[in-house]
Design an enzyme around this catalytic site. Structure first.
Site, PDB file in Angstrom:
ATOM      1  N   ASP A   1     -11.054  -8.349   7.557  1.00  0.00           N
ATOM      2  CA  ASP A   1     -12.454  -8.159   7.147  1.00  0.00           C
ATOM      3  C   ASP A   1     -13.182  -9.502   7.115  1.00  0.00           C
ATOM      4  O   ASP A   1     -14.341  -9.609   7.524  1.00  0.00           O
ATOM      5  CB  ASP A   1     -12.538  -7.508   5.756  1.00  0.00           C
ATOM      6  CG  ASP A   1     -12.687  -6.001   5.863  1.00  0.00           C
ATOM      7  OD1 ASP A   1     -12.313  -5.442   6.907  1.00  0.00           O
ATOM      8  OD2 ASP A   1     -13.187  -5.378   4.900  1.00  0.00           O
TER       9      ASP A   1
ATOM     10  N   TYR B   1       0.819  -1.218   0.000  1.00  0.00           N
ATOM     11  CA  TYR B   1       0.000   0.000   0.000  1.00  0.00           C
ATOM     12  C   TYR B   1       0.853   1.268   0.000  1.00  0.00           C
ATOM     13  O   TYR B   1       0.364   2.355  -0.270  1.00  0.00           O
ATOM     14  CB  TYR B   1      -0.958   0.024   1.201  1.00  0.00           C
ATOM     15  CG  TYR B   1      -2.051  -1.032   1.140  1.00  0.00           C
ATOM     16  CD1 TYR B   1      -2.207  -1.849   0.030  1.00  0.00           C
ATOM     17  CD2 TYR B   1      -2.925  -1.215   2.190  1.00  0.00           C
ATOM     18  CE1 TYR B   1      -3.189  -2.817  -0.028  1.00  0.00           C
ATOM     19  CE2 TYR B   1      -3.924  -2.178   2.142  1.00  0.00           C
ATOM     20  CZ  TYR B   1      -4.041  -2.981   1.026  1.00  0.00           C
ATOM     21  OH  TYR B   1      -5.017  -3.948   0.979  1.00  0.00           O
TER      22      TYR B   1
ATOM     23  N   LYS C   1       3.025 -15.552   2.060  1.00  0.00           N
ATOM     24  CA  LYS C   1       2.919 -16.261   0.781  1.00  0.00           C
ATOM     25  C   LYS C   1       4.345 -16.606   0.367  1.00  0.00           C
ATOM     26  O   LYS C   1       4.828 -16.234  -0.713  1.00  0.00           O
ATOM     27  CB  LYS C   1       2.198 -15.346  -0.235  1.00  0.00           C
ATOM     28  CG  LYS C   1       1.811 -16.005  -1.543  1.00  0.00           C
ATOM     29  CD  LYS C   1       0.671 -17.011  -1.424  1.00  0.00           C
ATOM     30  CE  LYS C   1       0.413 -17.659  -2.773  1.00  0.00           C
ATOM     31  NZ  LYS C   1      -0.443 -18.857  -2.673  1.00  0.00           N
TER      32      LYS C   1
ATOM     33  N   ASP D   1      -5.388  -6.736   5.776  1.00  0.00           N
ATOM     34  CA  ASP D   1      -6.576  -5.974   5.383  1.00  0.00           C
ATOM     35  C   ASP D   1      -7.695  -6.950   5.017  1.00  0.00           C
ATOM     36  O   ASP D   1      -8.829  -6.864   5.503  1.00  0.00           O
ATOM     37  CB  ASP D   1      -6.193  -5.101   4.172  1.00  0.00           C
ATOM     38  CG  ASP D   1      -7.272  -4.121   3.777  1.00  0.00           C
ATOM     39  OD1 ASP D   1      -8.284  -4.024   4.498  1.00  0.00           O
ATOM     40  OD2 ASP D   1      -7.109  -3.445   2.744  1.00  0.00           O
TER      41      ASP D   1
END
Ligand code: NAD
Length: 360
Positions: free
Chosen positions: A252, A141, A192, A248
């Protein structure tokens, strides 16, 4: 010396839910003699209207000087069409990065009284209590370079960059281990590492930090598997630590296990436990001004503030107990209402928590 709290109600339902959280904070302040002092300013669209920018320099200075910040939510259709450089969300990203709030803590707790609100089977989610620790100021980000360019063949191509330095990984890993130590001593690091170089470094550094926490059981999981396990068997997790983008998305997903986003608080901390506390949800423009928003996520954010920034565990526990008692009384805002419970508005819910807190 008294502790200073800067309150930024923001936009949409922000002012409504923050008003209730402030009532609870003031009641806790009085009951437990916390010596807290509150002051107020604007962030997001409200700041665009007042100062012409979503985070004014003087507001940032006040936030720096404060011991903690309580935030509602920012954004709304009124500011959707403005210059992207001064969109309300810019104010939020800027205050997080300027205050160095690199650790985002998002608990996902299913209150037994609300088991019906989850879309998952009760036996899968009953008793759910997990904490996601998300890295908040690095990764894709914020990574540079990032751009959309036109290739020689005339096709547009866009790319982002996902950088993580060793020190960034080390400090968030430590927060993950510290939090696990305060809970059930199980930490799952999500990455990952089968594909991404940044994740390979992430995993190596987390392993190094683990040497200082022999009492915490560490596991690693690929993010695609973690997304699956969160809906298959979420109770296997205690604390999850992960990078900005994975966090993020997973936080959620985890929030929805609990049924309503209106119940979920969050904390964003710097290296000295100074923090900004806010509900996980947005400014809900669809219900703003109607007095029906659920203030409990913001009230529970106040409890996190007392716990993490001010080490006032007794007062924090009391707020959580008061919330639980109000749910026991059957009071529900519309988002968590079900047959047989009593529907109340934002203010009534806040008043009920204050009353329960005073009576503890
Ligand atoms: P949202 O979280 O605001 O709303 C999603 C849905 O949940 C809506 O139906 C809303 O009514 C409901 N909801 C949210 N909070 C609630 C509460 N406390 N009580 C009852 N119902 C609640 O997300 P969105 O609609 O995607 O975004 C709306 C605006 O909020 C956008 O401008 C977005 O950019 C902004 N936003 C801000 C933040 C933040 O300030 N941290 C986070 C997410 C979105």
């Amino acid at each position: 010396m008294s502790k200073q709290i800067l309150v930024l109600p923001g936009d949409g339902i922000g002012p409504e839910i923050v008003a209730e959280a402030v009532k609870v904070l003031e009641a806790a302040n009085e009951k437990y003699r916390l010596d807290l002092q509150l002051s107020f300013d604007e962030l997001g669209g409200a700041a665009v209207d007042k100062y012409g920018v979503p985070l004014a320099d003087e507001t940032l200075e006040r936030a720096r000087a404060a011991d903690a910040v309580l935030l509602g939510a920012v954004g709304g259709p009124k500011w959707d069409g403005i210059d992207p450089a001064i969109r309300p969300e810019r104010g939020l990203l800027k205050i997080r990065s300027q205050l160095g709030l690199f650790a985002n803590l998002r608990p996902a707790i299913l209150y037994p009284q609300l088991a019906e609100a989850s879309t998952l089977k009760p036996e899968v989610v009953a008793g759910l209590d997990i904490l996601i620790v998300r890295e908040l100021t690095g990764g894709i980000y914020f990574g540079q370079p990032r751009e959309t360019r036109v290739l020689e063949n005339g096709e547009r191509q866009a790319y982002d960059t996902l950088p993580y330095s060793e020190s960034e990984i080390r400090r968030i890993a430590k927060v993950g281990f510290d939090m696990a130590r305060l809970r059930n001593k199980k930490l799952c690091s999500v990455d990952k590492a089968n594909v991404l170089a940044s994740s390979q470094l992430w995993r190596a550094v987390v392993e190094e930090v683990a040497k200082d926490y022999p009492d915490v059981e560490l596991s690693h999981m690929y993010v695609d598997n973690a997304a699956m396990q969160l809906v298959r068997a979420p109770k296997q997790f205690d604390v999850i630590v992960t990078d900005n983008m994975f966090g993020d998305i997973l936080s959620d997903e985890a929030s929805m296990l609990t049924g309503s986003i209106g119940m979920l608080p969050s904390a964003s901390l710097d290296a000295n436990n100074k923090g900004m506390y806010e509900p996980c949800h947005g400014s809900a423009p669809d219900i703003a001004g109607q007095g029906i928003a659920n203030p409990l996520a913001t009230i529970l954010s106040v409890s996190m503030m007392l716990r993490y920034s001010f080490a006032q565990a007794v007062a924090a526990d009391a707020i959580e107990k008061a919330v639980s008692q109000v749910l026991d009384q059957g009071l529900r805002t519309g988002d968590i209402w079900s047959q047989g419970t009593t529907k109340v508005g934002t203010r009534e819910m806040g008043d009920a928590v204050v009353a329960a807190l005073r009576n503890l």
